[in-house]
Design an enzyme around this catalytic site. Structure first.
Site, PDB file in Angstrom:
ATOM      1  N   HIS A   1     -37.425 -21.331 -54.524  1.00  0.00           N
ATOM      2  CA  HIS A   1     -37.114 -19.980 -55.324  1.00  0.00           C
ATOM      3  C   HIS A   1     -36.076 -19.302 -56.139  1.00  0.00           C
ATOM      4  O   HIS A   1     -35.788 -18.977 -55.909  1.00  0.00           O
ATOM      5  CB  HIS A   1     -37.445 -18.721 -54.228  1.00  0.00           C
ATOM      6  CG  HIS A   1     -38.523 -17.472 -54.194  1.00  0.00           C
ATOM      7  ND1 HIS A   1     -38.994 -16.785 -53.579  1.00  0.00           N
ATOM      8  CD2 HIS A   1     -37.767 -16.951 -55.773  1.00  0.00           C
ATOM      9  CE1 HIS A   1     -39.613 -15.887 -54.186  1.00  0.00           C
ATOM     10  NE2 HIS A   1     -38.445 -15.727 -55.490  1.00  0.00           N
TER      11      HIS A   1
ATOM     12  N   ARG B   1     -45.960 -16.265 -56.474  1.00  0.00           N
ATOM     13  CA  ARG B   1     -46.066 -15.829 -54.998  1.00  0.00           C
ATOM     14  C   ARG B   1     -46.583 -17.293 -54.078  1.00  0.00           C
ATOM     15  O   ARG B   1     -47.646 -17.083 -54.828  1.00  0.00           O
ATOM     16  CB  ARG B   1     -45.679 -14.839 -54.487  1.00  0.00           C
ATOM     17  CG  ARG B   1     -44.752 -13.412 -54.598  1.00  0.00           C
ATOM     18  CD  ARG B   1     -43.791 -13.766 -54.082  1.00  0.00           C
ATOM     19  NE  ARG B   1     -42.780 -12.581 -53.775  1.00  0.00           N
ATOM     20  CZ  ARG B   1     -42.145 -12.507 -55.135  1.00  0.00           C
ATOM     21  NH1 ARG B   1     -42.165 -13.440 -55.565  1.00  0.00           N
ATOM     22  NH2 ARG B   1     -41.018 -11.563 -55.390  1.00  0.00           N
TER      23      ARG B   1
ATOM     24  N   GLU C   1     -41.110 -19.029 -46.548  1.00  0.00           N
ATOM     25  CA  GLU C   1     -40.043 -19.798 -47.623  1.00  0.00           C
ATOM     26  C   GLU C   1     -38.799 -19.611 -46.077  1.00  0.00           C
ATOM     27  O   GLU C   1     -38.206 -18.629 -45.795  1.00  0.00           O
ATOM     28  CB  GLU C   1     -39.157 -19.483 -48.533  1.00  0.00           C
ATOM     29  CG  GLU C   1     -40.203 -19.228 -49.695  1.00  0.00           C
ATOM     30  CD  GLU C   1     -40.175 -18.831 -51.441  1.00  0.00           C
ATOM     31  OE1 GLU C   1     -39.162 -17.977 -50.927  1.00  0.00           O
ATOM     32  OE2 GLU C   1     -41.402 -18.859 -51.944  1.00  0.00           O
TER      33      GLU C   1
ATOM     34  N   GLY D   1     -36.774 -19.231 -60.017  1.00  0.00           N
ATOM     35  CA  GLY D   1     -36.998 -18.298 -61.194  1.00  0.00           C
ATOM     36  C   GLY D   1     -35.936 -17.341 -61.633  1.00  0.00           C
ATOM     37  O   GLY D   1     -35.670 -17.033 -62.478  1.00  0.00           O
TER      38      GLY D   1
HETATM   39  C1  3PG Z   1     -38.644 -11.270 -58.237  1.00  0.00           C
HETATM   40  O1  3PG Z   1     -38.942 -11.251 -57.240  1.00  0.00           O
HETATM   41  O2  3PG Z   1     -37.992 -10.697 -58.719  1.00  0.00           O
HETATM   42  C2  3PG Z   1     -38.542 -13.191 -57.975  1.00  0.00           C
HETATM   43  O3  3PG Z   1     -39.146 -13.250 -57.241  1.00  0.00           O
HETATM   44  C3  3PG Z   1     -37.048 -13.305 -57.596  1.00  0.00           C
HETATM   45  O4  3PG Z   1     -35.926 -12.770 -55.967  1.00  0.00           O
HETATM   46  P1  3PG Z   1     -35.071 -13.004 -56.128  1.00  0.00           P
HETATM   47  O5  3PG Z   1     -33.756 -12.177 -55.558  1.00  0.00           O
HETATM   48  O6  3PG Z   1     -34.481 -13.925 -54.623  1.00  0.00           O
HETATM   49  O7  3PG Z   1     -34.164 -14.398 -57.311  1.00  0.00           O
END
Ligand code: 3PG
Length: 307
Positions: free
Chosen positions: A280, A232, A261, A282
């Site tokens: 973002h 984060r 963001e 990931g």
């Molecule tokens: C999460 O907390 O699962 C990740 O940060 C991913 O979030 P997202 O739903 O925006 O892909």
């Protein structure tokens, strides 16, 4: 028949799972978010990713809401205090996207080491820089270097396994988990900051972790350390990270997240040659999305059985 609205994009399989369980499903991931408060009163449940903010007006209008499913890990887009007061169940999918996030962090380890992003940007911007870049991009191997993990839960552990397979050592610190089968655990964060070549953060954003990495922590790192943040944005003090990059104390800041963001256009990190950015993403892999979507649907179904 419970009515559920899916307000962020999920894998279609989640719709099938919910319908098979007898739910009436509204696939509303293309609906503008400001419309949600006008219709939410019709629904018993909602499944979100991080784009829908389940708080404020939306929660106020959600008078029939019983269950919130979060297809993903972080619950910082949900007002947990209010949901708890109102007895609304919140379920998430903590393990579904572990591998996706760990793979992105590994990408950051490799991309920062060989500076492929800088090479790409420079050469695309000016093809004549090809020869200069060939001279400049002289790096090192990751083999034999030390990965430091701050937060050694599922994602940190998965990244450690991958990096160890590539010849790296893995040390870690986690306030809540002093032992780990694959990571050499240390008793303090300072030990990680001082001894790692690459530091990867795998923590939630809380009042305790906000700006946990700032100038005092950069000062403890080895010069040229690579910091990876696929957790984060608010965990790292961005202004102080910029200063550490300017001085060379921080070698690279590789980040999938920002404190705000999307980041402001004048955020100096966006222009720094040693910052590697992903927006973002990931958890955004076909496999991770499939697991998170299906698991969120299943967890919502279970939650209704327990009501
Ligand atoms: C999460 O907390 O699962 C990740 O940060 C991913 O979030 P997202 O739903 O925006 O892909």
């Amino acid at each position: 028949m419970p009515k559920i609205i899916l307000s962020d994009k999920l894998n279609e399989k989640a719709v099938e799972v919910l319908k098979d369980a007898g739910f009436e499903v509204n696939v509303a991931w293309d609906l503008p978010k400001e419309e949600l408060p006008h219709i939410i009163a019709d629904y018993d449940a909602i499944i979100v990713r991080s784009a829908t903010k389940v708080r404020g007006l939306l929660l106020e209008k959600a008078v029939n809401l019983k269950v919130i499913g979060r297809a993903g890990v972080g619950l910082d887009n949900i007002d947990l205090e209010t949901t708890m007061q109102r007895g609304i169940k919140v379920v998430n999918t903590p393990a579904a996207t572990t591998n996706s996030v760990a793979e992105l962090a590994l990408t950051m380890v490799l991309a920062s080491t060989r500076d492929v992003v800088k090479g790409t940007c420079e050469i695309k911007g000016n093809p004549e820089s090809y020869k200069t870049m060939k001279k400049e991009l002289f790096s090192r191997e990751i083999d034999g270097k030390t990965l430091g993990l701050i937060g050694t839960g599922r994602i940190g552990t998965s990244l450690a396994v991958k990096c160890k397979a590539l010849g790296m050592g893995a040390i870690g610190y986690d306030k809540f988990a002093p032992e780990n089968p694959v990571i050499d655990m240390k008793g303090s964060m300072e030990e990680i900051l001082k001894n790692a070549d690459y530091i990867s953060l795998h923590l939630p954003l809380t009042s305790e972790t906000k700006h946990m990495i700032g100038k005092d922590q950069f000062a403890l790192m080895k010069p040229g350390t690579v910091l990876i943040n696929c957790a984060r944005g608010g965990i790292v003090n961005e202004e102080e990270a910029f200063e550490a990059l300017q001085s060379g104390q921080l070698g690279h800041y590789c980040t999938d997240v920002f404190e705000k963001e999307p980041p402001a256009a004048d955020n100096p990190l966006l222009k720094h040659e040693h910052v590697i950015i992903s927006p973002h993403i990931g958890a955004q892999t076909a496999e991770g999305n499939m697991r998170a979507s299906v698991q969120a649907a299943e967890r919502v179904i279970e939650a209704f059985k327990e009501l």
